[in-house]
Write a protein that holds these residues in place. Structure first.
Motif, mmCIF file in Angstrom:
data_model
loop_
_atom_site.group_PDB
_atom_site.id
_atom_site.type_symbol
_atom_site.label_atom_id
_atom_site.label_comp_id
_atom_site.label_asym_id
_atom_site.label_seq_id
_atom_site.Cartn_x
_atom_site.Cartn_y
_atom_site.Cartn_z
ATOM 1 N N LEU A 102 12.578 61.165 96.578
ATOM 2 C CA LEU A 102 13.026 61.795 96.826
ATOM 3 C C LEU A 102 13.645 61.626 98.481
ATOM 4 C CD1 LEU A 102 14.786 64.308 95.508
ATOM 5 C CD2 LEU A 102 13.005 65.738 96.137
ATOM 6 N N GLY A 103 11.666 61.725 99.425
ATOM 7 C CA GLY A 103 12.642 61.661 100.996
ATOM 8 C C GLY A 103 10.980 61.077 101.250
ATOM 9 N N THR A 104 10.946 61.152 102.786
ATOM 10 C CA THR A 104 10.413 60.537 103.083
ATOM 11 C C THR A 104 10.321 60.809 104.140
ATOM 12 O OG1 THR A 104 11.693 58.458 103.802
ATOM 13 C CG2 THR A 104 10.228 58.572 101.442
ATOM 14 N N GLY A 105 8.723 61.318 105.085
ATOM 15 C CA GLY A 105 8.698 61.794 106.065
ATOM 16 C C GLY A 105 8.875 62.910 106.430
ATOM 17 N N LEU A 106 9.030 64.079 105.659
ATOM 18 C CA LEU A 106 9.490 65.157 105.529
ATOM 19 C C LEU A 106 8.276 65.844 106.306
ATOM 20 C CD1 LEU A 106 10.391 65.796 101.799
ATOM 21 C CD2 LEU A 106 12.035 65.096 104.338
ATOM 22 N N THR A 107 9.019 67.376 106.786
ATOM 23 C CA THR A 107 7.917 68.281 107.304
ATOM 24 C C THR A 107 7.007 68.916 106.609
ATOM 25 O OG1 THR A 107 9.316 69.251 108.389
ATOM 26 C CG2 THR A 107 8.816 68.056 110.004
ATOM 27 N N ALA A 108 6.401 69.273 106.771
ATOM 28 C CA ALA A 108 5.797 70.939 105.907
ATOM 29 C C ALA A 108 7.077 71.658 105.866
ATOM 30 C CB ALA A 108 4.495 71.141 106.465
ATOM 31 N N SER A 109 7.801 72.368 106.705
ATOM 32 C CA SER A 109 8.755 73.141 106.603
ATOM 33 C C SER A 109 9.842 72.556 105.661
ATOM 34 C CB SER A 109 9.307 73.155 107.754
ATOM 35 O OG SER A 109 10.575 74.380 107.730
ATOM 36 N N ALA A 110 10.490 70.921 105.737
ATOM 37 C CA ALA A 110 11.271 70.382 105.207
ATOM 38 C C ALA A 110 10.609 70.573 103.805
ATOM 39 C CB ALA A 110 11.279 68.919 105.251
ATOM 40 N N ALA A 111 9.594 70.012 103.293
ATOM 41 C CA ALA A 111 8.920 69.950 102.261
ATOM 42 C C ALA A 111 9.041 71.075 101.411
ATOM 43 C CB ALA A 111 7.746 69.058 102.386
ATOM 44 N N ARG A 112 8.498 71.955 102.079
ATOM 45 C CA ARG A 112 8.750 73.153 101.443
ATOM 46 C C ARG A 112 10.464 73.704 100.958
ATOM 47 N NH1 ARG A 112 6.405 75.977 106.463
ATOM 48 N NH2 ARG A 112 8.808 77.343 105.866
ATOM 49 N N THR A 113 11.395 73.610 101.554
ATOM 50 C CA THR A 113 12.817 73.802 101.109
ATOM 51 C C THR A 113 13.346 73.094 100.227
ATOM 52 O OG1 THR A 113 13.699 72.106 102.846
ATOM 53 C CG2 THR A 113 12.941 73.915 104.272
ATOM 54 N N VAL A 114 12.665 71.820 99.704
ATOM 55 C CA VAL A 114 13.042 71.475 98.082
ATOM 56 C C VAL A 114 12.725 72.392 97.418
ATOM 57 C CG1 VAL A 114 12.569 69.310 97.115
ATOM 58 C CG2 VAL A 114 12.539 69.180 99.561
ATOM 59 N N ILE A 115 11.567 72.790 97.660
ATOM 60 C CA ILE A 115 11.322 73.775 96.338
ATOM 61 C C ILE A 115 12.279 75.125 96.013
ATOM 62 C CG2 ILE A 115 9.394 75.127 95.273
ATOM 63 C CD1 ILE A 115 7.259 73.380 96.797
ATOM 64 N N ASP A 116 12.672 74.718 94.121
ATOM 65 C CA ASP A 116 13.351 76.239 93.770
ATOM 66 C C ASP A 116 12.843 76.322 93.004
ATOM 67 O OD1 ASP A 116 14.715 74.394 92.504
ATOM 68 O OD2 ASP A 116 16.413 74.778 94.150
ATOM 69 N N ALA A 117 13.597 77.360 91.778
ATOM 70 C CA ALA A 117 13.050 77.532 90.539
ATOM 71 C C ALA A 117 13.706 76.369 89.826
ATOM 72 C CB ALA A 117 14.232 79.181 90.128
ATOM 73 N N THR A 118 14.452 76.135 89.998
ATOM 74 C CA THR A 118 15.056 74.574 89.269
ATOM 75 C C THR A 118 13.884 73.616 88.969
ATOM 76 O OG1 THR A 118 15.441 72.970 90.821
ATOM 77 C CG2 THR A 118 16.732 74.647 89.854
ATOM 78 N N TYR A 119 12.763 73.186 89.585
ATOM 79 C CA TYR A 119 10.990 72.759 89.403
ATOM 80 C C TYR A 119 10.180 73.324 88.863
ATOM 81 C CZ TYR A 119 12.620 69.292 93.101
ATOM 82 O OH TYR A 119 13.104 68.817 93.757
ATOM 83 N N ASP A 120 9.742 73.057 87.921
ATOM 84 C CA ASP A 120 8.741 73.137 86.990
ATOM 85 C C ASP A 120 7.452 73.306 87.835
ATOM 86 O OD1 ASP A 120 10.324 74.489 83.916
ATOM 87 O OD2 ASP A 120 10.025 72.407 84.500
ATOM 88 N N GLN A 121 6.874 73.060 88.555
ATOM 89 C CA GLN A 121 5.411 72.351 89.025
ATOM 90 C C GLN A 121 5.875 71.461 90.095
ATOM 91 O OE1 GLN A 121 2.702 70.752 85.562
ATOM 92 N NE2 GLN A 121 3.772 68.362 86.654
ATOM 93 N N LEU A 122 4.664 71.537 91.237
ATOM 94 C CA LEU A 122 4.857 71.278 91.987
ATOM 95 C C LEU A 122 3.014 70.526 92.272
ATOM 96 C CD1 LEU A 122 4.910 69.825 94.984
ATOM 97 C CD2 LEU A 122 3.356 72.173 95.607
ATOM 98 N N VAL A 123 2.523 68.579 92.626
ATOM 99 C CA VAL A 123 1.818 68.339 92.454
ATOM 100 C C VAL A 123 1.660 67.749 93.920
ATOM 101 C CG1 VAL A 123 -0.003 66.391 91.785
ATOM 102 C CG2 VAL A 123 1.677 67.384 90.434
ATOM 103 N N VAL A 124 0.591 68.088 94.658
ATOM 104 C CA VAL A 124 0.173 67.958 95.645
ATOM 105 C C VAL A 124 -1.002 66.901 95.976
ATOM 106 C CG1 VAL A 124 -0.259 68.524 98.382
ATOM 107 C CG2 VAL A 124 0.810 70.491 96.863
ATOM 108 N N LEU A 125 -0.933 65.490 96.951
ATOM 109 C CA LEU A 125 -1.662 64.644 97.009
ATOM 110 C C LEU A 125 -1.760 64.009 98.114
ATOM 111 C CD1 LEU A 125 -0.240 61.858 94.481
ATOM 112 C CD2 LEU A 125 -1.798 63.546 94.095
ATOM 113 N N ASP A 126 -3.305 64.475 98.231
ATOM 114 C CA ASP A 126 -3.749 64.426 99.918
ATOM 115 C C ASP A 126 -4.880 64.277 100.341
ATOM 116 O OD1 ASP A 126 -5.208 66.696 99.122
ATOM 117 O OD2 ASP A 126 -4.385 67.927 100.598
ATOM 118 N N GLY A 127 -5.899 63.067 99.194
ATOM 119 C CA GLY A 127 -6.896 62.723 98.910
ATOM 120 C C GLY A 127 -7.473 63.287 97.887
ATOM 121 N N ALA A 128 -7.149 64.802 97.566
ATOM 122 C CA ALA A 128 -7.273 65.552 96.174
ATOM 123 C C ALA A 128 -5.726 65.882 95.188
ATOM 124 C CB ALA A 128 -8.295 66.904 96.183
ATOM 125 N N VAL A 129 -5.728 66.050 94.618
ATOM 126 C CA VAL A 129 -4.280 66.434 93.360
ATOM 127 C C VAL A 129 -4.560 67.538 93.007
ATOM 128 C CG1 VAL A 129 -3.247 65.899 91.348
ATOM 129 C CG2 VAL A 129 -4.415 63.819 92.313
#
Length: 145
Positions: free
Chosen positions: A36-63
């Motif tokens: 969907l997008g690469t190299g996004l800052t944390a702020s930019a990644a946050r702006t992608v999320i809205d009520a049209t999503y059901d869930q968020l999965v974060v991968l950073d060594g853990a899930v």
């Protein structure tokens, strides 16, 4: 039924590669999603999320999995969401949909104040989820510290 999922993959430079899956993800979120997008800052990644999503999965060594919970009982502000961390997103999603439906019915039939209904929804979430995160900070991307 679809389960629109945002997958945020942490990079060593502190940025995120975001991916999207329309049918949810399981054991391999990267293989089950598309870029969907690469190299996004944390702020930019946050702006992608809205009520049209059901869930968020974060991968950073853990899930970590978060259910996207739409708080706006008037169903007009897609950005009025919080993220609820849970070990069982499917069960949590079912509970949340029922709770939100009850709140919207109360708003319609009882003439409750939307702000009061929203506060009650947020309190319910905080009592039920492992953690609840507003989108105005990116701490959910760094784990529940």
């Amino acid at each position: 039924m679809g389960r629109r999922t945002l997958v945020a993959v942490a990079r060593p430079d502190g940025r995120y590669d975001c991916r999207i899956a329309h049918w949810g993800v399981g054991a391999d979120p990267i293989a089950q999603s598309r870029p969907l997008g690469t190299g996004l800052t944390a702020s930019a990644a946050r702006t992608v999320i809205d009520a049209t999503y059901d869930q968020l999965v974060v991968l950073d060594g853990a899930v970590r999995t978060y259910v996207v919970c739409w708080l706006d009982p008037t169903l007009s502000d897609l950005d009025d969401v919080v993220l609820a961390r849970t070990a069982d997103p499917d069960a949590f999603r079912r509970w949340w949909v029922e709770r939100k439906d009850e709140a919207c019915r109360a708003l319609d039939s009882d003439g409750c104040d939307p702000a009061t209904v929203r506060r009650a929804l947020l309190t319910s979430l905080r009592n039920r989820a492992s953690s609840v995160h507003c989108l105005d900070d990116a701490s959910f991307l760094r784990g529940d510290r």
